[in-house]
Design an enzyme around this catalytic site. Structure first.
Site, PDB file in Angstrom:
ATOM      1  N   THR A 127       0.712  -1.460   0.262  1.00 37.56           N
ATOM      2  CA  THR A 127      -0.006  -0.338   0.345  1.00 37.56           C
ATOM      3  C   THR A 127       0.398   1.324   0.305  1.00 37.56           C
ATOM      4  O   THR A 127       2.002   1.064   0.003  1.00 37.56           O
ATOM      5  CB  THR A 127      -1.137  -0.213   0.689  1.00 37.56           C
ATOM      6  OG1 THR A 127      -1.833   1.349   1.588  1.00 37.56           O
ATOM      7  CG2 THR A 127      -0.315  -0.611   2.669  1.00 37.56           C
ATOM      8  N   TYR A 133      -1.225  -0.305  10.668  1.00 42.39           N
ATOM      9  CA  TYR A 133      -1.342  -1.000   9.735  1.00 42.39           C
ATOM     10  C   TYR A 133      -0.636  -1.220   8.417  1.00 42.39           C
ATOM     11  O   TYR A 133       0.189  -1.888   8.333  1.00 42.39           O
ATOM     12  CB  TYR A 133      -3.299  -0.545   9.476  1.00 42.39           C
ATOM     13  CG  TYR A 133      -2.889  -0.625   7.714  1.00 42.39           C
ATOM     14  CD1 TYR A 133      -3.757  -2.031   6.977  1.00 42.39           C
ATOM     15  CD2 TYR A 133      -2.741   0.655   6.411  1.00 42.39           C
ATOM     16  CE1 TYR A 133      -3.566  -2.121   5.764  1.00 42.39           C
ATOM     17  CE2 TYR A 133      -3.221   0.373   4.899  1.00 42.39           C
ATOM     18  CZ  TYR A 133      -3.309  -1.101   4.743  1.00 42.39           C
ATOM     19  OH  TYR A 133      -3.545  -1.960   3.527  1.00 42.39           O
TER      20      TYR A 133
HETATM   21  N1  LIG Z   1      -8.980  -0.726  -1.204  1.00 41.19           N
HETATM   22  C1  LIG Z   1      -7.928  -0.172  -0.476  1.00 41.19           C
HETATM   23  O1  LIG Z   1      -7.922   1.505  -1.011  1.00 41.19           O
HETATM   24  C2  LIG Z   1      -6.000  -0.617  -0.757  1.00 41.19           C
HETATM   25  C3  LIG Z   1      -5.395   0.366  -1.051  1.00 41.19           C
HETATM   26  C4  LIG Z   1      -3.715  -0.220  -0.617  1.00 41.19           C
HETATM   27  C5  LIG Z   1      -3.677  -1.454  -0.037  1.00 41.19           C
HETATM   28  N2  LIG Z   1      -4.776  -2.571   0.099  1.00 41.19           N
HETATM   29  C6  LIG Z   1      -4.382  -3.453  -0.159  1.00 41.19           C
HETATM   30  O2  LIG Z   1      -5.415  -4.883  -0.615  1.00 41.19           O
HETATM   31  C7  LIG Z   1      -5.505  -5.696  -0.132  1.00 41.19           C
HETATM   32  C8  LIG Z   1      -6.739  -5.922  -0.483  1.00 41.19           C
HETATM   33  O3  LIG Z   1      -7.597  -5.298   0.192  1.00 41.19           O
HETATM   34  P1  LIG Z   1      -8.730  -5.014  -0.308  1.00 41.19           P
HETATM   35  O4  LIG Z   1     -10.148  -3.470  -0.005  1.00 41.19           O
HETATM   36  O5  LIG Z   1      -9.835  -5.623  -1.001  1.00 41.19           O
HETATM   37  O6  LIG Z   1     -10.008  -5.483   1.406  1.00 41.19           O
HETATM   38  P2  LIG Z   1     -10.509  -6.778   1.822  1.00 41.19           P
HETATM   39  O7  LIG Z   1     -11.286  -6.893   3.539  1.00 41.19           O
HETATM   40  O8  LIG Z   1     -12.590  -6.337   0.435  1.00 41.19           O
HETATM   41  O9  LIG Z   1     -10.181  -7.994   1.193  1.00 41.19           O
HETATM   42  C9  LIG Z   1      -9.826  -8.642   1.941  1.00 41.19           C
HETATM   43  C10 LIG Z   1      -9.668 -10.488   1.999  1.00 41.19           C
HETATM   44  O10 LIG Z   1      -9.232 -11.260   2.604  1.00 41.19           O
HETATM   45  C11 LIG Z   1      -9.710 -12.019   3.641  1.00 41.19           C
HETATM   46  N3  LIG Z   1      -9.188 -11.933   4.955  1.00 41.19           N
HETATM   47  C12 LIG Z   1      -8.423 -11.334   6.205  1.00 41.19           C
HETATM   48  N4  LIG Z   1      -7.871 -12.026   6.674  1.00 41.19           N
HETATM   49  C13 LIG Z   1      -7.245 -13.104   6.398  1.00 41.19           C
HETATM   50  C14 LIG Z   1      -7.288 -14.853   6.880  1.00 41.19           C
HETATM   51  N5  LIG Z   1      -6.736 -14.369   8.036  1.00 41.19           N
HETATM   52  N6  LIG Z   1      -7.756 -15.158   6.416  1.00 41.19           N
HETATM   53  C15 LIG Z   1      -7.902 -15.797   4.895  1.00 41.19           C
HETATM   54  N7  LIG Z   1      -8.545 -14.669   4.656  1.00 41.19           N
HETATM   55  C16 LIG Z   1      -8.268 -13.279   4.997  1.00 41.19           C
HETATM   56  C17 LIG Z   1     -11.273 -11.434   3.919  1.00 41.19           C
HETATM   57  O11 LIG Z   1     -12.264 -12.166   4.454  1.00 41.19           O
HETATM   58  C18 LIG Z   1     -10.973 -10.834   2.757  1.00 41.19           C
HETATM   59  O12 LIG Z   1     -11.784 -11.490   1.722  1.00 41.19           O
HETATM   60  C19 LIG Z   1      -5.111  -5.852   1.635  1.00 41.19           C
HETATM   61  O13 LIG Z   1      -4.020  -6.423   1.501  1.00 41.19           O
HETATM   62  C20 LIG Z   1      -5.589  -4.733   1.263  1.00 41.19           C
HETATM   63  O14 LIG Z   1      -4.137  -3.715   2.681  1.00 41.19           O
HETATM   64  C21 LIG Z   1      -6.048  -2.304  -0.186  1.00 41.19           C
END
Ligand SMILES: NC(=O)c1ccc[n+]([C@@H]2O[C@H](COP(=O)([O-])OP(=O)(O)OC[C@H]3O[C@@H](n4cnc5c(N)ncnc54)[C@H](O)[C@@H]3O)[C@@H](O)[C@H]2O)c1
Length: 332
Positions: free
Chosen positions: A118, A143
């Protein structure tokens, strides 16, 4: 040859869009997710295994059962505010679990991994320059520190083994699948565009800006918005890049996924008013601790190494797609 790819966290926002794109580009996704914040019905294609990232035996079993070639790792707790209150939960879920995943990959003989990092790893940089991957990581909340810790872990493992890994540092993800099959369903929602759209749709009484006294053109924070389908394509490009490296050396590289152009919170609000045709009340509250004034990517490395160029990441397209998804007809 169709390659089977394990998509850990593939039931979440960015993961579910990437699953569609994998299928589109002739990979076969196998989603592994504990559904803590994801949705079973967001996995529109491929196989699904409900499981915990910490469960190394189940991971190895899944990797062998589906003859997995490589892994994309999205699974994380993502809410920065919660991470300040519960750092141990974040370190266990985001860092310790990634150790399990890497151990499972090693015992199953897998060495290609794309990791969701991120822009939060950059933290507050001293100037308003575009953020280049060579800057030292300096995250300002737990985070962001869990993501920086995983990047350090990946670098160490790549230095000592054949692990080949790319850490994609996404800027602000937004938008939705252009056919409105999928979109953003975070609960609670903390991201700017869906919150402003919910206000436009009348689901919130007013939208409140966190601080309008930042050193930016209109005083509100500036961010680089990237469409979720472009992010999905970035993962396939990163996977292909890892498959193009066919020596036995380890490899780790961080790569920004952003557009190189920033918009202020007020500009986003104006764009939402234009796209939706709705007017709504906007207030201003105090700054949120730890929000950098500006986070805008230097997108050069992704262009050069991955040949990745955003296609749907104009602010208007992001908002239009997210709005279409928000107003989709109820299922059934
Ligand atoms: N959304 C954003 O703007 C953004 C920006 C930068 C980075 N990210 C990164 O991208 C990734 C996805 O983000 P997102 O917005 O899709 O989040 P999200 O919460 O929609 O998706 C995360 C998924 O991981 C699963 N998960 C979490 N912990 C778990 C575990 N211990 N075992 C199995 N499954 C698990 C959750 O059930 C979910 O389906 C994350 O790593 C986040 O840090 C997101």
């Amino acid at each position: 040859m169709t390659r089977n790819v394990l998509v850990v966290g593939g039931a979440g926002f960015i993961g579910s869009h990437t699953v569609l794109e994998l299928m589109e580009q002739d990979f076969n996704p196998v989603v592994y997710d504990n559904l803590s914040s994801g949705y079973r019905d967001a996995v529109l294609t491929g196989n699904f295994v409900e499981g915990e990232l910490e469960d190394k035996d189940r991971l190895v079993e899944t990797i062998l059962k589906f003859d997995i070639s490589s892994v994309i790792h999205f699974a994380a707790l993502i809410e920065a505010g919660e991470s300040v209150l519960e750092p141990l939960r974040f370190y266990r879920n985001n860092v310790a679990s990634t150790v399990s995943l890497l151990e499972a990959m090693q015992s199953a003989g897998l060495n290609r991994l794309v990791f969701s990092s991120t822009a939060a790893v950059y933290g507050n940089q001293s100037s308003d320059q575009l953020l280049h991957e060579s800057l030292a990581m300096s995250p300002v909340n737990p985070y962001g520190r869990t993501k920086a810790a995983v990047e350090a872990l990946l670098q160490d493992v790549a230095d000592s083994s054949a692990l080949k890994t790319v850490a994609l540092r996404y800027f602000n993800a937004g938008g939705a699948d252009s056919q409105a099959r999928l979109g953003e369903r975070h609960d609670p929602e903390t991201h700017l565009i869906p919150l402003v759209l919910q206000t436009a749709a009348g689901r919130r009484e007013q939208f409140s800006i966190f601080g309008d006294d930042y050193p930016t053109t209109d005083g509100t924070c500036i961010r680089d918005y990237v469409h979720v389908t472009d992010l999905a394509k970035g993962h396939i490009a990163a996977l292909k890049h890892l498959f193009s490296l066919d020596d036995d050396d380890g490899f780790y590289q961080p790569i920004n996924l952003g557009t190189g152009k920033g918009f202020s919170v007020r500009e986003v609000i104006e764009a939402v008013r234009k796209v939706t045709g709705e007017d709504f009340e906007v207030g201003v509250s105090d700054r949120r601790p730890g929000d950098p004034a500006q986070l805008v990517s230097d997108p050069g490395r992704a262009r050069e190494i991955l040949r990745w160029q955003p296609e749907r990441s104009s602010l208007y397209t992001i908002i239009e797609d997210a709005w279409r998804y928000m107003r989709r007809p109820a299922p059934g």
